[in-house]
Design a protein around this motif. Structure first.
Motif, PDB file in Angstrom:
ATOM      1  N   LEU A 112       0.826  -1.209   0.000  1.00 48.28           N
ATOM      2  CA  LEU A 112       0.000   0.000   0.000  1.00 48.28           C
ATOM      3  C   LEU A 112       0.858   1.255   0.000  1.00 48.28           C
ATOM      4  O   LEU A 112       0.543   2.225  -0.702  1.00 48.28           O
ATOM      5  N   ALA A 113       1.937   1.257   0.764  1.00 45.04           N
ATOM      6  CA  ALA A 113       2.823   2.420   0.790  1.00 45.04           C
ATOM      7  C   ALA A 113       3.393   2.677  -0.605  1.00 45.04           C
ATOM      8  O   ALA A 113       3.463   3.825  -1.064  1.00 45.04           O
ATOM      9  N   SER A 114       3.773   1.620  -1.297  1.00 47.57           N
ATOM     10  CA  SER A 114       4.291   1.757  -2.652  1.00 47.57           C
ATOM     11  C   SER A 114       3.193   2.250  -3.606  1.00 47.57           C
ATOM     12  O   SER A 114       3.438   3.133  -4.434  1.00 47.57           O
ATOM     13  N   ALA A 115       2.001   1.704  -3.479  1.00 43.65           N
ATOM     14  CA  ALA A 115       0.880   2.138  -4.317  1.00 43.65           C
ATOM     15  C   ALA A 115       0.549   3.599  -4.049  1.00 43.65           C
ATOM     16  O   ALA A 115       0.280   4.370  -4.981  1.00 43.65           O
ATOM     17  N   HIS A 116       0.602   4.011  -2.788  1.00 38.29           N
ATOM     18  CA  HIS A 116       0.315   5.406  -2.447  1.00 38.29           C
ATOM     19  C   HIS A 116       1.358   6.347  -3.036  1.00 38.29           C
ATOM     20  O   HIS A 116       1.017   7.437  -3.526  1.00 38.29           O
ATOM     21  N   ARG A 117       2.622   5.937  -3.016  1.00 39.08           N
ATOM     22  CA  ARG A 117       3.667   6.754  -3.638  1.00 39.08           C
ATOM     23  C   ARG A 117       3.384   6.915  -5.136  1.00 39.08           C
ATOM     24  O   ARG A 117       3.516   7.999  -5.700  1.00 39.08           O
ATOM     25  N   TRP A 118       2.990   5.822  -5.772  1.00 39.72           N
ATOM     26  CA  TRP A 118       2.662   5.865  -7.200  1.00 39.72           C
ATOM     27  C   TRP A 118       1.461   6.778  -7.438  1.00 39.72           C
ATOM     28  O   TRP A 118       1.473   7.597  -8.366  1.00 39.72           O
ATOM     29  N   GLN A 119       0.416   6.656  -6.606  1.00 35.90           N
ATOM     30  CA  GLN A 119      -0.771   7.498  -6.758  1.00 35.90           C
ATOM     31  C   GLN A 119      -0.398   8.978  -6.664  1.00 35.90           C
ATOM     32  O   GLN A 119      -0.857   9.802  -7.464  1.00 35.90           O
ATOM     33  N   GLU A 120       0.438   9.309  -5.689  1.00 35.57           N
ATOM     34  CA  GLU A 120       0.871  10.700  -5.529  1.00 35.57           C
ATOM     35  C   GLU A 120       1.697  11.157  -6.728  1.00 35.57           C
ATOM     36  O   GLU A 120       1.573  12.301  -7.171  1.00 35.57           O
ATOM     37  N   SER A 121       2.542  10.289  -7.264  1.00 35.26           N
ATOM     38  CA  SER A 121       3.361  10.675  -8.416  1.00 35.26           C
ATOM     39  C   SER A 121       2.495  10.880  -9.660  1.00 35.26           C
ATOM     40  O   SER A 121       2.747  11.799 -10.440  1.00 35.26           O
ATOM     41  N   VAL A 122       1.467  10.045  -9.844  1.00 35.41           N
ATOM     42  CA  VAL A 122       0.552  10.225 -10.979  1.00 35.41           C
ATOM     43  C   VAL A 122      -0.187  11.551 -10.832  1.00 35.41           C
ATOM     44  O   VAL A 122      -0.292  12.325 -11.792  1.00 35.41           O
ATOM     45  N   PHE A 123      -0.686  11.831  -9.628  1.00 38.55           N
ATOM     46  CA  PHE A 123      -1.384  13.098  -9.402  1.00 38.55           C
ATOM     47  C   PHE A 123      -0.457  14.276  -9.702  1.00 38.55           C
ATOM     48  O   PHE A 123      -0.847  15.228 -10.391  1.00 38.55           O
ATOM     49  N   ALA A 124       0.772  14.205  -9.205  1.00 37.81           N
ATOM     50  CA  ALA A 124       1.737  15.286  -9.441  1.00 37.81           C
ATOM     51  C   ALA A 124       2.025  15.442 -10.933  1.00 37.81           C
ATOM     52  O   ALA A 124       2.115  16.572 -11.446  1.00 37.81           O
ATOM     53  N   GLU A 125       2.160  14.329 -11.633  1.00 40.75           N
ATOM     54  CA  GLU A 125       2.432  14.377 -13.076  1.00 40.75           C
ATOM     55  C   GLU A 125       1.258  14.989 -13.841  1.00 40.75           C
ATOM     56  O   GLU A 125       1.439  15.826 -14.724  1.00 40.75           O
ATOM     57  N   LEU A 126       0.037  14.577 -13.488  1.00 39.48           N
ATOM     58  CA  LEU A 126      -1.147  15.060 -14.201  1.00 39.48           C
ATOM     59  C   LEU A 126      -1.454  16.523 -13.910  1.00 39.48           C
ATOM     60  O   LEU A 126      -2.128  17.184 -14.705  1.00 39.48           O
ATOM     61  N   THR A 127      -0.982  17.027 -12.789  1.00 41.53           N
ATOM     62  CA  THR A 127      -1.242  18.423 -12.419  1.00 41.53           C
ATOM     63  C   THR A 127       0.028  19.277 -12.474  1.00 41.53           C
ATOM     64  O   THR A 127       0.046  20.387 -11.948  1.00 41.53           O
ATOM     65  N   ALA A 128       1.054  18.775 -13.110  1.00 37.99           N
ATOM     66  CA  ALA A 128       2.362  19.469 -13.134  1.00 37.99           C
ATOM     67  C   ALA A 128       2.268  20.878 -13.711  1.00 37.99           C
ATOM     68  O   ALA A 128       2.985  21.776 -13.265  1.00 37.99           O
ATOM     69  N   ASP A 129       1.388  21.098 -14.683  1.00 38.07           N
ATOM     70  CA  ASP A 129       1.298  22.433 -15.276  1.00 38.07           C
ATOM     71  C   ASP A 129       0.186  23.281 -14.647  1.00 38.07           C
ATOM     72  O   ASP A 129      -0.156  24.339 -15.144  1.00 38.07           O
ATOM     73  N   TRP A 130      -0.367  22.811 -13.534  1.00 31.23           N
ATOM     74  CA  TRP A 130      -1.372  23.584 -12.795  1.00 31.23           C
ATOM     75  C   TRP A 130      -0.666  24.505 -11.811  1.00 31.23           C
ATOM     76  O   TRP A 130       0.431  24.190 -11.319  1.00 31.23           O
ATOM     77  N   SER A 131      -1.314  25.584 -11.455  1.00 27.58           N
ATOM     78  CA  SER A 131      -0.763  26.444 -10.405  1.00 27.58           C
ATOM     79  C   SER A 131      -0.926  25.733  -9.060  1.00 27.58           C
ATOM     80  O   SER A 131      -1.783  24.848  -8.903  1.00 27.58           O
ATOM     81  N   ALA A 132      -0.108  26.139  -8.102  1.00 27.45           N
ATOM     82  CA  ALA A 132      -0.213  25.560  -6.750  1.00 27.45           C
ATOM     83  C   ALA A 132      -1.596  25.807  -6.174  1.00 27.45           C
ATOM     84  O   ALA A 132      -2.172  24.933  -5.501  1.00 27.45           O
ATOM     85  N   ASP A 133      -2.172  26.980  -6.452  1.00 29.27           N
ATOM     86  CA  ASP A 133      -3.530  27.279  -5.969  1.00 29.27           C
ATOM     87  C   ASP A 133      -4.558  26.339  -6.577  1.00 29.27           C
ATOM     88  O   ASP A 133      -5.462  25.868  -5.889  1.00 29.27           O
ATOM     89  N   ASP A 134      -4.431  26.047  -7.891  1.00 25.82           N
ATOM     90  CA  ASP A 134      -5.369  25.120  -8.540  1.00 25.82           C
ATOM     91  C   ASP A 134      -5.264  23.719  -7.945  1.00 25.82           C
ATOM     92  O   ASP A 134      -6.269  23.051  -7.715  1.00 25.82           O
ATOM     93  N   VAL A 135      -4.037  23.265  -7.721  1.00 27.25           N
ATOM     94  CA  VAL A 135      -3.835  21.930  -7.129  1.00 27.25           C
ATOM     95  C   VAL A 135      -4.465  21.887  -5.747  1.00 27.25           C
ATOM     96  O   VAL A 135      -5.201  20.939  -5.414  1.00 27.25           O
ATOM     97  N   GLN A 136      -4.226  22.899  -4.935  1.00 29.58           N
ATOM     98  CA  GLN A 136      -4.780  22.938  -3.574  1.00 29.58           C
ATOM     99  C   GLN A 136      -6.300  22.996  -3.609  1.00 29.58           C
ATOM    100  O   GLN A 136      -6.981  22.313  -2.844  1.00 29.58           O
TER     101      GLN A 136
END
Length: 153
Positions: A112-136
């Motif tokens: 689960l810890a590994s899956a959660h790291r992957w989930q966070e990395s996918v989210f970060a990748e998909l929102t990489a060009d978003w502003s920090a305010d949009d992500v929040q």
């Protein structure tokens, strides 16, 4: 800005988009980054459900089935596979020795810890060009959506 509540048709389009996201990503993680492995995705889903439900006494098959939105026999099959792979373990119920409960093992927690790291990395990748305010803001909306889901139960 129009603050009017969206009409049901507009919400339905948003609902369809949400379910496309869920359908696509729910079973993608393989732990290796090499293609889609449906069995590994099911292991993550069922182990995540047990982790969310287990408390001190363990999760029941029926509670996991309800959490995943599947029938009891399907949940039982997925749980058995996760036990065989070492992600979960069965224990006797503290209130009824005939009943078994499920708990996440150390191996399951690591998965689960590994899956959660992957989930966070996918989210970060998909929102990489978003502003920090949009992500929040988006994260806040997701949390609000999940809270509404919990209230509906």
């Amino acid at each position: 800005m129009d603050t009017k509540t969206p009409e049901p048709a507009e919400r339905a389009r948003a609902g369809r988009a949400l379910f496309r996201v869920v359908r696509y990503w729910s079973r993608r993680w393989t732990g290796t980054g090499q293609g889609v492995d449906a069995e590994r995705g099911r292991d993550v889903m069922v182990t995540e459900a047990v982790a969310a439900l287990q408390g001190d006494e363990g999760a029941t098959v029926n509670a996991v089935a309800d959490e995943l939105g599947i029938d009891q026999s399907g949940a039982s099959r997925f749980l058995t596979q996760a036990v065989e792979r070492g992600y979960l373990r069965k224990v006797a119920s503290p209130t009824d020795a005939r009943q078994r409960r499920l708990l996440v093992t150390n191996k399951g927690a690591k998965m689960l810890a590994s899956a959660h790291r992957w989930q966070e990395s996918v989210f970060a990748e998909l929102t990489a060009d978003w502003s920090a305010d949009d992500v929040q803001r988006f994260h806040g909306y997701l949390q609000r959506f999940l809270a509404a889901q919990q209230e509906r139960r």
